[in-house]
Design a protein around this motif. Structure first.
Motif, PDB file in Angstrom:
ATOM      1  N   LYS A 218     -33.142  57.542   4.867  1.00 50.75           N
ATOM      2  CA  LYS A 218     -34.585  57.740   4.851  1.00 50.75           C
ATOM      3  C   LYS A 218     -35.373  56.435   4.767  1.00 50.75           C
ATOM      4  N   ASN A 219     -34.672  55.344   4.522  1.00 46.20           N
ATOM      5  CA  ASN A 219     -35.334  54.041   4.474  1.00 46.20           C
ATOM      6  C   ASN A 219     -35.218  53.397   5.858  1.00 46.20           C
ATOM      7  N   PRO A 220     -36.303  53.291   6.617  1.00 47.92           N
ATOM      8  CA  PRO A 220     -36.208  52.801   7.996  1.00 47.92           C
ATOM      9  C   PRO A 220     -35.681  51.376   8.109  1.00 47.92           C
ATOM     10  N   LYS A 221     -35.929  50.542   7.101  1.00 48.86           N
ATOM     11  CA  LYS A 221     -35.430  49.164   7.131  1.00 48.86           C
ATOM     12  C   LYS A 221     -33.926  49.132   6.916  1.00 48.86           C
ATOM     13  N   PHE A 222     -33.460  49.856   5.910  1.00 44.92           N
ATOM     14  CA  PHE A 222     -32.022  49.888   5.648  1.00 44.92           C
ATOM     15  C   PHE A 222     -31.284  50.632   6.758  1.00 44.92           C
ATOM     16  N   GLN A 223     -31.951  51.596   7.376  1.00 42.72           N
ATOM     17  CA  GLN A 223     -31.357  52.331   8.490  1.00 42.72           C
ATOM     18  C   GLN A 223     -30.976  51.387   9.624  1.00 42.72           C
ATOM     19  N   LYS A 224     -31.823  50.404   9.913  1.00 37.88           N
ATOM     20  CA  LYS A 224     -31.512  49.432  10.958  1.00 37.88           C
ATOM     21  C   LYS A 224     -30.249  48.651  10.625  1.00 37.88           C
ATOM     22  N   ILE A 225     -30.118  48.275   9.362  1.00 38.69           N
ATOM     23  CA  ILE A 225     -28.929  47.539   8.930  1.00 38.69           C
ATOM     24  C   ILE A 225     -27.690  48.404   9.091  1.00 38.69           C
ATOM     25  N   LEU A 226     -27.797  49.672   8.734  1.00 36.49           N
ATOM     26  CA  LEU A 226     -26.649  50.573   8.874  1.00 36.49           C
ATOM     27  C   LEU A 226     -26.234  50.718  10.335  1.00 36.49           C
ATOM     28  N   TYR A 227     -27.181  50.749  11.239  1.00 34.13           N
ATOM     29  CA  TYR A 227     -26.833  50.827  12.660  1.00 34.13           C
ATOM     30  C   TYR A 227     -26.112  49.553  13.119  1.00 34.13           C
ATOM     31  N   ILE A 228     -26.483  48.414  12.561  1.00 26.29           N
ATOM     32  CA  ILE A 228     -25.781  47.181  12.891  1.00 26.29           C
ATOM     33  C   ILE A 228     -24.356  47.225  12.338  1.00 26.29           C
ATOM     34  N   LEU A 229     -24.187  47.759  11.135  1.00 27.00           N
ATOM     35  CA  LEU A 229     -22.838  47.903  10.564  1.00 27.00           C
ATOM     36  C   LEU A 229     -21.999  48.848  11.419  1.00 27.00           C
ATOM     37  N   ALA A 230     -22.612  49.908  11.912  1.00 28.02           N
ATOM     38  CA  ALA A 230     -21.891  50.843  12.781  1.00 28.02           C
ATOM     39  C   ALA A 230     -21.495  50.160  14.089  1.00 28.02           C
ATOM     40  N   ALA A 231     -22.367  49.301  14.608  1.00 28.41           N
ATOM     41  CA  ALA A 231     -22.043  48.567  15.839  1.00 28.41           C
ATOM     42  C   ALA A 231     -20.850  47.641  15.618  1.00 28.41           C
ATOM     43  N   ARG A 232     -20.749  47.064  14.428  1.00 29.79           N
ATOM     44  CA  ARG A 232     -19.590  46.226  14.110  1.00 29.79           C
ATOM     45  C   ARG A 232     -18.302  47.035  14.203  1.00 29.79           C
ATOM     46  N   GLU A 233     -18.321  48.237  13.636  1.00 28.78           N
ATOM     47  CA  GLU A 233     -17.100  49.055  13.641  1.00 28.78           C
ATOM     48  C   GLU A 233     -16.694  49.423  15.061  1.00 28.78           C
ATOM     49  N   GLU A 234     -17.670  49.794  15.845  1.00 29.42           N
ATOM     50  CA  GLU A 234     -17.388  50.177  17.230  1.00 29.42           C
ATOM     51  C   GLU A 234     -16.944  48.953  18.037  1.00 29.42           C
ATOM     52  N   GLY A 235     -17.505  47.807  17.727  1.00 31.51           N
ATOM     53  CA  GLY A 235     -17.157  46.596  18.462  1.00 31.51           C
ATOM     54  C   GLY A 235     -15.791  46.049  18.123  1.00 31.51           C
ATOM     55  N   THR A 236     -15.390  46.184  16.869  1.00 29.14           N
ATOM     56  CA  THR A 236     -14.090  45.644  16.452  1.00 29.14           C
ATOM     57  C   THR A 236     -12.941  46.607  16.705  1.00 29.14           C
ATOM     58  N   LYS A 237     -13.186  47.910  16.542  1.00 26.68           N
ATOM     59  CA  LYS A 237     -12.137  48.921  16.712  1.00 26.68           C
ATOM     60  C   LYS A 237     -10.843  48.482  15.991  1.00 26.68           C
ATOM     61  N   LEU A 238     -10.973  48.216  14.715  1.00 33.57           N
ATOM     62  CA  LEU A 238      -9.827  47.706  13.956  1.00 33.57           C
ATOM     63  C   LEU A 238      -8.666  48.687  13.928  1.00 33.57           C
ATOM     64  N   TRP A 239      -8.963  49.966  14.007  1.00 31.87           N
ATOM     65  CA  TRP A 239      -7.890  50.962  14.011  1.00 31.87           C
ATOM     66  C   TRP A 239      -7.006  50.831  15.250  1.00 31.87           C
ATOM     67  N   GLU A 240      -7.556  50.287  16.325  1.00 30.20           N
ATOM     68  CA  GLU A 240      -6.762  50.039  17.528  1.00 30.20           C
ATOM     69  C   GLU A 240      -6.053  48.693  17.464  1.00 30.20           C
ATOM     70  N   ARG A 241      -6.689  47.703  16.869  1.00 28.89           N
ATOM     71  CA  ARG A 241      -6.096  46.367  16.760  1.00 28.89           C
ATOM     72  C   ARG A 241      -4.891  46.345  15.823  1.00 28.89           C
ATOM     73  N   TYR A 242      -4.987  47.134  14.760  1.00 29.34           N
ATOM     74  CA  TYR A 242      -3.931  47.121  13.741  1.00 29.34           C
ATOM     75  C   TYR A 242      -3.451  48.551  13.471  1.00 29.34           C
ATOM     76  N   PRO A 243      -2.793  49.162  14.456  1.00 30.71           N
ATOM     77  CA  PRO A 243      -2.425  50.583  14.329  1.00 30.71           C
ATOM     78  C   PRO A 243      -1.395  50.857  13.232  1.00 30.71           C
ATOM     79  N   SER A 244      -0.642  49.837  12.825  1.00 29.91           N
ATOM     80  CA  SER A 244       0.372  50.056  11.786  1.00 29.91           C
ATOM     81  C   SER A 244      -0.189  49.916  10.380  1.00 29.91           C
ATOM     82  N   GLU A 245      -1.447  49.490  10.251  1.00 28.69           N
ATOM     83  CA  GLU A 245      -2.061  49.306   8.935  1.00 28.69           C
ATOM     84  C   GLU A 245      -2.961  50.492   8.603  1.00 28.69           C
ATOM     85  N   GLN A 246      -2.965  50.862   7.333  1.00 25.70           N
ATOM     86  CA  GLN A 246      -3.776  51.985   6.889  1.00 25.70           C
ATOM     87  C   GLN A 246      -5.062  51.555   6.187  1.00 25.70           C
ATOM     88  N   LYS A 247      -5.012  50.366   5.551  1.00 25.80           N
ATOM     89  CA  LYS A 247      -6.149  49.920   4.744  1.00 25.80           C
ATOM     90  C   LYS A 247      -6.386  48.428   4.920  1.00 25.80           C
TER      91      LYS A 247
END
Length: 223
Positions: A102-131
């Motif tokens: 509900k905070n429009p400023k923090f919402q923008k930051i969260l979308y940037i964090l989501a873009a990081r996850e989609e951009g890195t795709k760590l689950w594909e880079r390190y498929p044998s790691e869980q954490k």
């Protein structure tokens, strides 16, 4: 002779009694000077941000956060880290979290964090790691910079990560200075995107002031 004459410090794990002091340090540093926070004017004394409080504090007592303490017991530096799952669902969760924010400023930051996850795709880079362990927040008192505090705090985080049997340490950088520090400490950049290219509805979400022009994710594989 101690660095800068008399500025000595020691490194310790963050404990429950430290929470107020840590949050006070963050409000004088990270809350207002972190490039994304600064660009959107996310926080001020008269305009608090509960979402930022939650982001900074939720992993504080997982046993992976460390403080630098001066001889009088004052906290002059801190890193806040936590264990994260290496699953694609985490990226989807961030998008959902952003949409619901509900905070429009923090919402923008969260979308940037989501873009990081989609951009890195760590689950594909390190498929044998869980954490992995992620350094989520880092701050140093302005009067205690250039004394190697952040290096020591990250080194302690590395040790704690190894003790948990986790092989991946992650450090995201919105700051050009933090990026240089990560590289000096042996981290490898796996994601770097200009802020002008991270958009929603065709418009850049946040564009911090130079020299903070790229959003980056760094990884260190621990033996």
């Amino acid at each position: 002779m101690p660095p800068n004459g008399d500025k000595t410090y020691t490194i310790h794990p963050v404990v429950k009694e430290d929470v107020d002091s840590v949050m006070d340090l963050l409000k004088r540093t990270f809350y207002i000077h972190e490039p994304l926070n600064e660009a959107v004017e996310l926080w001020s004394e008269n305009s608090p941000c509960a979402e930022l409080d939650e982001y900074c504090s939720h992993a504080l007592l997982e046993g992976l956060s460390f403080k630098a303490v001066d001889p009088e017991g004052n906290i002059v530096g801190v890193t806040i880290s936590g264990v994260c799952s290496l699953k694609e669902e985490e990226a989807n969760n961030l998008v959902s979290h952003a949409k619901a924010c509900k905070n429009p400023k923090f919402q923008k930051i969260l979308y940037i964090l989501a873009a990081r996850e989609e951009g890195t795709k760590l689950w594909e880079r390190y498929p044998s790691e869980q954490k992995l362990v992620e350094v989520k927040v880092a701050a140093t008192d302005p009067n205690w910079t250039r004394l190697g505090i952040m290096n020591k705090l990250v080194q302690e985080t590395e040790k704690a990560t190894k003790q948990l049997g986790i092989r991946i340490l992650r450090l995201d950088t919105s700051s050009a200075y933090s990026a240089k520090s990560a590289e000096r400490q042996g981290f490898t950049c796996i994601y770097s995107v200009p802020y002008t290219e991270i958009k929603k509805d065709g418009v850049p979400l946040i564009v911090p002031k130079p020299p903070h022009v790229d959003d980056r994710v760094y990884i260190k594989l621990l033996s």
